[in-house]
Design an enzyme around this catalytic site. Structure first.
Site, PDB file in Angstrom:
ATOM      1  N   ASN A   1       0.978  -4.002   4.304  1.00  0.00           N
ATOM      2  CA  ASN A   1       0.037  -3.889   3.196  1.00  0.00           C
ATOM      3  C   ASN A   1       0.069  -5.122   2.288  1.00  0.00           C
ATOM      4  OD1 ASN A   1      -1.810  -2.691   1.529  1.00  0.00           O
ATOM      5  ND2 ASN A   1      -0.491  -0.973   0.910  1.00  0.00           N
TER       6      ASN A   1
ATOM      7  N   ARG B   1       4.519  16.133  -2.740  1.00  0.00           N
ATOM      8  CA  ARG B   1       5.045  15.088  -3.628  1.00  0.00           C
ATOM      9  C   ARG B   1       4.201  15.084  -4.891  1.00  0.00           C
ATOM     10  NH1 ARG B   1       4.341   8.615  -2.831  1.00  0.00           N
ATOM     11  NH2 ARG B   1       2.389   9.112  -3.884  1.00  0.00           N
TER      12      ARG B   1
ATOM     13  N   TYR C   1       1.943   4.256 -10.727  1.00  0.00           N
ATOM     14  CA  TYR C   1       2.044   4.419  -9.289  1.00  0.00           C
ATOM     15  C   TYR C   1       1.731   5.854  -8.859  1.00  0.00           C
ATOM     16  CZ  TYR C   1       3.731   5.538  -4.784  1.00  0.00           C
ATOM     17  OH  TYR C   1       3.760   6.033  -3.508  1.00  0.00           O
TER      18      TYR C   1
ATOM     19  N   ASP D   1       8.489  10.299  -6.225  1.00  0.00           N
ATOM     20  CA  ASP D   1       8.756   8.906  -5.876  1.00  0.00           C
ATOM     21  C   ASP D   1       8.867   8.085  -7.160  1.00  0.00           C
ATOM     22  OD1 ASP D   1       8.817   6.373  -4.774  1.00  0.00           O
ATOM     23  OD2 ASP D   1       7.138   6.715  -3.395  1.00  0.00           O
TER      24      ASP D   1
ATOM     25  N   HIS E   1       9.601   4.931  -7.154  1.00  0.00           N
ATOM     26  CA  HIS E   1       9.076   3.612  -6.778  1.00  0.00           C
ATOM     27  C   HIS E   1       9.874   2.442  -7.326  1.00  0.00           C
ATOM     28  CE1 HIS E   1       5.460   1.864  -4.728  1.00  0.00           C
ATOM     29  NE2 HIS E   1       5.719   2.953  -4.046  1.00  0.00           N
TER      30      HIS E   1
ATOM     31  N   GLU F   1      12.817   9.976  -4.533  1.00  0.00           N
ATOM     32  CA  GLU F   1      12.679   8.820  -3.637  1.00  0.00           C
ATOM     33  C   GLU F   1      12.758   7.497  -4.400  1.00  0.00           C
ATOM     34  OE1 GLU F   1       8.975   8.985  -1.530  1.00  0.00           O
ATOM     35  OE2 GLU F   1       9.065   6.856  -1.018  1.00  0.00           O
TER      36      GLU F   1
ATOM     37  N   GLU G   1      11.699   2.885   2.533  1.00  0.00           N
ATOM     38  CA  GLU G   1      10.394   2.496   3.088  1.00  0.00           C
ATOM     39  C   GLU G   1      10.221   0.979   3.142  1.00  0.00           C
ATOM     40  OE1 GLU G   1       7.911   4.593   0.214  1.00  0.00           O
ATOM     41  OE2 GLU G   1       7.158   2.676  -0.488  1.00  0.00           O
TER      42      GLU G   1
ATOM     43  N   ARG H   1      13.962   6.652   4.978  1.00  0.00           N
ATOM     44  CA  ARG H   1      12.511   6.665   4.814  1.00  0.00           C
ATOM     45  C   ARG H   1      11.759   5.651   5.677  1.00  0.00           C
ATOM     46  NH1 ARG H   1       8.852   8.924   3.412  1.00  0.00           N
ATOM     47  NH2 ARG H   1       7.923   7.848   1.659  1.00  0.00           N
TER      48      ARG H   1
ATOM     49  N   HIS I   1       8.186   7.274   6.415  1.00  0.00           N
ATOM     50  CA  HIS I   1       7.122   6.802   5.523  1.00  0.00           C
ATOM     51  C   HIS I   1       5.771   6.921   6.239  1.00  0.00           C
ATOM     52  CE1 HIS I   1       5.487   3.036   3.250  1.00  0.00           C
ATOM     53  NE2 HIS I   1       5.470   4.053   2.426  1.00  0.00           N
TER      54      HIS I   1
ATOM     55  N   ASP J   1      -1.375   3.295   4.597  1.00  0.00           N
ATOM     56  CA  ASP J   1      -1.261   1.919   5.075  1.00  0.00           C
ATOM     57  C   ASP J   1      -0.395   1.796   6.330  1.00  0.00           C
ATOM     58  OD1 ASP J   1       0.342   2.094   2.237  1.00  0.00           O
ATOM     59  OD2 ASP J   1       1.519   0.992   3.690  1.00  0.00           O
TER      60      ASP J   1
ATOM     61  N   GLU K   1       5.952  12.242   5.979  1.00  0.00           N
ATOM     62  CA  GLU K   1       4.896  12.016   4.979  1.00  0.00           C
ATOM     63  C   GLU K   1       3.562  11.864   5.708  1.00  0.00           C
ATOM     64  OE1 GLU K   1       5.241   8.307   2.863  1.00  0.00           O
ATOM     65  OE2 GLU K   1       3.968   8.990   1.223  1.00  0.00           O
TER      66      GLU K   1
ATOM     67  N   TRP L   1       7.362  -2.624  -8.853  1.00  0.00           N
ATOM     68  CA  TRP L   1       6.251  -1.687  -8.590  1.00  0.00           C
ATOM     69  C   TRP L   1       6.660  -0.731  -7.502  1.00  0.00           C
ATOM     70  CZ3 TRP L   1       2.868  -0.222  -4.635  1.00  0.00           C
ATOM     71  CH2 TRP L   1       1.822   0.632  -5.075  1.00  0.00           C
TER      72      TRP L   1
HETATM   73  O1  KDG Z   1       2.323  -0.280   0.868  1.00  0.00           O
HETATM   74  C1  KDG Z   1       3.046   0.401  -0.116  1.00  0.00           C
HETATM   75  C2  KDG Z   1       2.823   1.895   0.011  1.00  0.00           C
HETATM   76  O2  KDG Z   1       3.048   2.290   1.342  1.00  0.00           O
HETATM   77  C3  KDG Z   1       3.743   2.685  -0.874  1.00  0.00           C
HETATM   78  O3  KDG Z   1       3.451   2.387  -2.193  1.00  0.00           O
HETATM   79  C4  KDG Z   1       3.595   4.172  -0.635  1.00  0.00           C
HETATM   80  O4  KDG Z   1       5.634   4.607  -1.810  1.00  0.00           O
HETATM   81  C5  KDG Z   1       4.810   4.953  -1.001  1.00  0.00           C
HETATM   82  C6  KDG Z   1       5.023   6.231  -0.313  1.00  0.00           C
HETATM   83  O5  KDG Z   1       6.079   6.826  -0.530  1.00  0.00           O
HETATM   84  O6  KDG Z   1       4.148   6.642   0.440  1.00  0.00           O
HETATM   85 MG    MG Z   2       7.508   5.709  -1.534  1.00  0.00          MG
END
Ligand code: KDG
Ligand code: MG
Length: 406
Positions: free
Chosen positions: A37, A147, A159, A214, A216, A240, A266, A287, A316, A320, A343, A406
Site C-alpha cells: 500500500n 473490531r 485511523y 487497533d 495502530h 492490536e 502486520e 498478524r 492481516h 489492501d 481479518e 500512523w
Molecule cells: O496498508 C495499511 C493498512 O493495511 C492498515 O492500516 C490496516 O491496520 C490495519 C488493519 O489492521 O487492517
Molecule cells: Mg492493524
C-alpha cells in the site's frame, strides 16, 4: 515443467493491487499478490526488473529453493519491498504446484483442520451512536467478531474511522492523490476516551461478542500498559499494534502490566521480527499477511514456531491485501492447527470482477473452496482498463504539528 513467463500486472479497481502471473511451458499459470500500500510501483519494479528474468527456465516445483535463492541471493535481505516481491513468487509457485496436483492448496498444507474460517469485520463511527449502527450492520452480515474504532472528541480524522469529509488540510479524496492526507492525534484524549467506548459497547451488546481494537502503533510502552489495564474489564479478543512494531522489547513492559491479549505484526516481514515476542510469549496473536511476509512458505514456519508457545494466527486482511493474497491466507487458515482469526473486510464489486475467486464468505466465515491451486483468476482485460493511480496512506501529526506514528 519450466517457467516461461513472469508478468507483473498493476491495476486499480478502486485501489492499487500488484499481481505476479507466472506461466509454465505446460500451460499452467500461477498468481501471487505483491501489493504494498502506497509503495506499489517499487515492488512492481523489483519483480519486473530484478526477479522475473531470474525465474525464466527454472522448475516451478522447486519452491523452497527458489525462495532461498531470492532471499539469500540478493544479498540485501528482508524489508517490505523485497519480501512482498518474494511473497508473490512463493504464492504463484504454490498455486502452480497445487494446480499440477489437481488439489486446492490447503490439501498440500496438510488438509483441513476445521470446517470454516472465522473472521472479524470492521465497525467504526465518529461517535458512539454511529459506532453502534456500524456494529449492528456487521452483526447483520454475520460477522462473529468485530473490531471497533471511533472518533476521539476534539480530533478531526482518526485511523479506522471513515468520514465524509476526509479532505483534511485541503488534501484530495482519501487514498488517491499525489500527497498523503494528514490526520490528527492526541494520545491523552485517546487514552481517556477508549475505555468509555468499550464500556458503552459492552452495555449495549453484552459480554459475549468478541471485540478487537487497533491502536495502530501510537502508544509508548507505558501508555499501552495503561490502556491494556483500563480495557481489562471489557475482555477484548485482542488489542492490536499497541506500540511501534520495531521495538520487540516494548512488549515485555506491556505484557508485565496487563492481561489484555496482544496482537502484533502486520508490518513485520521476517520471522526474525518475532524472535523475542514469540519465544518469550509476549503476544497472543501473530498478524503477518502472506503478502508481506514472503509468502505461504515462511508464514507456515512462523505459525509452527508460534504454536510451540500457544500463540495463534490472526492474518492481516484489509482491502489492501488483494483477493490473491486473501485466498492464500484462507488456505493457510483452514490448514494450520493454531488458527486464531482472519481479518476480512471484503472488496468492491469491481475488485471481485478483476479477481474472480473460488473462496467464499458466508455469514462471517470464509472457505477457500475446492478449485485446484489457490482458486483465483485474473481478468487481465478488466485489470488493464483500470490503471495505477497514485495513492498514499495518511500521515499523522500531533496538535502542535509534530509527526506521530500512523
Ligand atoms: O496498508 C495499511 C493498512 O493495511 C492498515 O492500516 C490496516 O491496520 C490495519 C488493519 O489492521 O487492517
Ligand atoms: Mg492493524
Amino acid at each position: 515443467m519450466k517457467i516461461v513467463d513472469a508478468k507483473v500486472v498493476v491495476t486499480s479497481p478502486g485501489r492499487n493491487f500488484v499481481t505476479l502471473k507466472i506461466t509454465t511451458d505446460e500451460g499452467i499459470s500461477g498468481l501471487g499478490d505483491a501489493t504494498l500500500n502506497g509503495r506499489e510501483l517499487s515492488v512492481a519494479s523489483y519483480l519486473r526488473d530484478h526477479v522475473a528474468p531470474l525465474l525464466i527456465g527454472i522448475d516451478p516445483h522447486r519452491i523452497e529453493d527458489t525462495w532461498q535463492s531470492l532471499y539469500r541471493g540478493a544479498y540485501w535481505r528482508r524489508g517490505p519491498v523485497t519480501m512482498a516481491a518474494i511473497a508473490a513468487v512463493d504464492v504463484a509457485l504454490w498455486d502452480i504446484k497445487a494446480k499440477a496436483a489437481g488439489l486446492p492448496l490447503y490439501q498440500l498444507l496438510g488438509g483441513a483442520s476445521r470446517e470454516r474460517v472465522g473472521t472479524y469485520g470492521h465497525a467504526s463511527g465518529q461517535d458512539i451512536p454511529e459506532l453502534f449502527d456500524s456494529i449492528r450492520a456487521r452483526l447483520a452480515e454475520g460477522y462473529p467478531s468485530i473490531r471497533i474504532q471511533t472518533g476521539i472528541p476534539g480530533l478531526k480524522a482518526v485511523y479506522g474511522v471513515h468520514t465524509a469529509d476526509h479532505a483534511v488540510d485541503g488534501a484530495p479524496i482519501p487514498h488517491q492523490g499525489a500527497r498523503p492526507l494528514v490526520e490528527d492525534w492526541d494520545t491523552s484524549a485517546y487514552l481517556r476516551h477508549m475505555p468509555t467506548v468499550f464500556e458503552a459497547v459492552r452495555n449495549e451488546f453484552g459480554p459475549e461478542l468478541p471485540l478487537l481494537h487497533d491502536a495502530h502503533h501510537r502508544l509508548t510502552p507505558i501508555q499501552a500498559a495503561q490502556l491494556g489495564k483500563d480495557l481489562e474489564p471489557y475482555r477484548l479478543f485482542w488489542l492490536e499494534d499497541c506500540t511501534p512494531a520495531e521495538d520487540q522489547n516494548a512488549l515485555r513492559l506491556v505484557r508485565g502490566h496487563t492481561t489484555t491479549p496482544l496482537a502484533i505484526g502486520e508490518v513485520f516481514n521476517s520471522l526474525y521480527d518475532y524472535q523475542t515476542l514469540v519465544s518469550e510469549k509476549l503476544i497472543d496473536y501473530v498478524r503477518s499477511a502472506v503478502t508481506h511476509f514472503g509468502g505461504v512458505s515462511p508464514l507456515r514456519k512462523l505459525f509452527d514456531f508460534a504454536a510451540q508457545h500457544q500463540i495463534k494466527s490472526g492474518i492481516h486482511g484489509p482491502e489492501d491485501i488483494s483477493p490473491v493474497g486473501m485466498a492464500a491466507a484462507v488456505h493457510l487458515d483452514l490448514a494450520i492447527h493454531n488458527f486464531g482469526i482472519q481479518e476480512y473486510s471484503g472488496y468492491t464489486a469491481l475488485t471481485e470482477e478483476v479477481f474472480p475467486h473460488a473462496y467464499t464468505f458466508t455469514s462471517g466465515y470464509l472457505h477457500p473452496g475446492e478449485a485446484p491451486g489457490i482458486g483465483v483468476e485474473l481478468n487481465e482485460d478488466l485489470a488493464a482498463a483500470h490503471e495505477y493511480k497514485a495513492a498514499y496512506l495518511p500521515v499523522n501529526r500531533l496538535q502542535d504539528g509534530t509527526v506521530h506514528d500512523w
